[in-house]
Write a protein that holds these residues in place. Structure first.
Motif, PDB file in Angstrom:
ATOM      1  N   GLY A 154       0.814  -1.214   0.000  1.00 16.05           N
ATOM      2  CA  GLY A 154       0.000   0.000   0.000  1.00 16.05           C
ATOM      3  C   GLY A 154       0.844   1.259   0.000  1.00 16.05           C
ATOM      4  N   THR A 155       0.307   2.323   0.599  1.00 14.58           N
ATOM      5  CA  THR A 155       0.992   3.617   0.636  1.00 14.58           C
ATOM      6  C   THR A 155       2.359   3.515   1.281  1.00 14.58           C
ATOM      7  N   ALA A 156       2.483   2.655   2.294  1.00 14.45           N
ATOM      8  CA  ALA A 156       3.755   2.516   3.007  1.00 14.45           C
ATOM      9  C   ALA A 156       4.839   1.905   2.127  1.00 14.45           C
ATOM     10  N   GLU A 158       5.251   2.643  -1.194  1.00 16.32           N
ATOM     11  CA  GLU A 158       5.500   3.441  -2.382  1.00 16.32           C
ATOM     12  C   GLU A 158       6.983   3.802  -2.506  1.00 16.32           C
ATOM     13  N   GLN A 191       6.465  -1.122  -5.342  1.00 13.30           N
ATOM     14  CA  GLN A 191       5.256  -0.630  -4.695  1.00 13.30           C
ATOM     15  C   GLN A 191       4.576  -1.685  -3.825  1.00 13.30           C
ATOM     16  N   GLY A 296       5.115   7.978  -5.648  1.00 12.11           N
ATOM     17  CA  GLY A 296       4.601   8.372  -4.348  1.00 12.11           C
ATOM     18  C   GLY A 296       5.573   8.244  -3.203  1.00 12.11           C
ATOM     19  N   ASP A 298       7.460   9.306  -0.403  1.00  7.20           N
ATOM     20  CA  ASP A 298       7.407  10.522   0.416  1.00  7.20           C
ATOM     21  C   ASP A 298       7.409  10.122   1.886  1.00  7.20           C
ATOM     22  N   ASP A 300       5.129   9.221   3.746  1.00  4.26           N
ATOM     23  CA  ASP A 300       4.255   8.091   4.086  1.00  4.26           C
ATOM     24  C   ASP A 300       4.911   6.745   3.832  1.00  4.26           C
ATOM     25  N   THR A 301       5.999   6.736   3.045  1.00  2.00           N
ATOM     26  CA  THR A 301       6.706   5.486   2.776  1.00  2.00           C
ATOM     27  C   THR A 301       7.405   5.026   4.056  1.00  2.00           C
TER      28      THR A 301
END
Length: 465
Positions: A154-156, A158, A191, A296, A298, A300-301
């Motif tokens: 997920g977002t983590a 990216e 990702q 993505g 950033d 949040d990774t």
């Protein structure tokens, strides 16, 4: 050659980029924290007919670095003089710190990307010292690793880009001949997707016979457990016992991608495969491949999620010991134009001002070579090698022009030394004695020098009795 020689400076190509097409795959939800790896499941015993030529099962004390008899660290943001950001746009700095690359004490290697308080990423990239991994004549090579990808989704996830892959030996120290020298991506992932990509890179960039920068690739989901939540075995099997020659990619023993020699022209295949390879393990952060699937990278990774490697091994299987003899389509006693090669590394073709016009090959330095298949010497032995050569090398720069038969690693059967002839288009015909040769052979012109500078151009060559 650079400067005023009239031959363009060798390009600095990108390294691998991304596979542009993604199979439609479901993503399983998995925990975002790194799983505790099991105790070392040592490499399986080689099957009958196979011998083990390399193994590292990463046994050692927790917090120690890798065995430098097997591996070297690639550090910084590029090779010396190579393309920036490793040629891919990735943003991390590679280090040899045990914070980024270390054994875990349970028989596993961890390559861990970390972000500091300023948002800068570090990670690890290790490469085998050996660069000679290739199948024997008529045989097979199997390169495999048991790996758990970074367990983050997920977002983590990216920007995460773990990989287990190989580069052609001529790339080491050159860094300007990609993709012609070949790249074999056994496992790539971005990702945190439940997907393994396998790709062969070759030919020219952009476009060319291998569709660069995409390459010839395919992808699949990991079987049983996701790529992130469990260990899987990623394998490349290179088979010279079949015709056409084939390179297969497998996950947990399932063949999901094959590239064979008939998919590209003979010169492209020879340039990409007629040499050894070295193995690379790394985790990149950001770059072209993750960007192709949303990027993505950033705040949040998630920092600190390792790729865990249980073992890397290389197996070899002999075939008949020989490949079928080449068809004799070149006359050893007529002029063989140098630019008519069937494969090469490091050379360039340019217009020549020599008698007869046409082209010569240049930009030739230590370690470069050119292949000419199926040279027919007949039943009466050839004992002389003759080449039309020129050199504008600087004072003190010289080298050997060598003839080898059937393999670049065989001993030369003949050679001569050359230094400056008065200019890169100042031609002379140089004869040399050689060992007696009969029959039909693949002929390699190889070039050896104690200096790094280009030292010779070649227009044509032939043989005499």
């Amino acid at each position: 050659m650079s400067g005023t020689s009239g031959i363009p400076t060798r390009r600095r190509p990108l390294r691998r980029a991304f596979v542009a097409v993604l199979s439609t795959l479901g993503l399983a939800a998995v925990a975002a924290t790194a799983a505790t790896p099991p105790a070392n499941a040592s490499a399986p015993t080689p099957p009958a007919g196979w011998s083990q030529v390399f193994l590292d099962d990463f046994t050692g004390a927790a917090g120690t670095g890798v065995n430098t008899s097997n591996w070297q660290y690639a550090t910084g943001t590029s090779y010396p003089g190579g393309p920036a950001n490793w040629g891919t746009g990735e943003v991390e700095t590679m280090t040899n710190s045990t914070n980024n690359v270390s054994l875990d004490g349970n028989g596993n290697l961890r390559i861990t990307p970390l972000r500091d308080a300023a948002g800068r990423w570090t990670s690890g990239r290790i490469e085998t010292n050996r660069t000679d991994f290739q199948p024997p004549s008529g045989g097979k090579l199997r390169v495999e690793a048991r790996v758990q990808m970074p367990n983050v989704t997920g977002t983590a996830a990216e920007g995460y880009w773990p990989a287990f892959w190989m580069l052609g030996a001529p790339y080491r120290g050159n860094y300007q001949n990609w993709p012609s020298v070949g790249e074999l991506d056994i496992m790539e992932n971005v990702q945190g997707r439940n997907t393994v990509w396998a790709t062969m890179h070759c030919g020219t960039n952009p476009g060319g016979p291998c569709n660069e920068t995409t390459g010839i690739g395919n992808s699949t989901a990991c079987p049983n457990t996701t790529c992130q939540s469990g260990f899987h075995t990623y394998t490349m099997e290179w088979d010279r016992s079949v015709s056409p020659e084939a390179i297969r990619f497998l996950v947990d023993g399932v063949n999901f991608h094959t590239v064979n020699a008939s998919q590209v022209d003979a010169t492209t295949w020879a340039n990409a495969t007629n040499h050894g390879f070295f193995i690379i393990l790394n985790v990149a952060m950001g770059g072209a491949f993750p960007d192709a699937f949303g990027g993505g990278l950033d705040g949040d990774t998630r920092s600190g999620v390792p790729m865990v490697v249980d073992y890397v091994q290389v197996l070899s299987a002999t075939g008949s010991g020989t490949t079928p003899p080449p068809t004799g389509n070149r006359d050893a006693y007529a002029a063989i134009q140098a630019e008519s090669y069937d494969g090469q590394s490091g050379t360039t073709a340019e217009t020549t001002s020599d008698t007869g016009g046409g082209q010569n090959i240049g930009s030739i330095a230590n370690g470069d070579w050119a292949l000419f298949r199926g040279v027919n010497f007949g039943s009466t032995a050839a004992t002389q090698f003759v080449a039309r050569v020129a050199s504008g090398a600087a004072g003190g720069v010289s080298g050997l022009v060598e003839v080898r038969l059937d393999s670049r690693t065989n001993a030369p059967v003949g050679s001569f030394s050359l230094a400056n002839t008065g200019g890169w288009q100042s031609w002379r015909t140089v004869p040399a004695n050689m060992a007696s040769v009969t029959g039909t052979h693949d002929v390699y012109l190889t070039f050896t020098s104690g200096q790094a500078s280009d030292f010779v151009n070649v227009n044509w060559f032939n043989f005499g009795r």
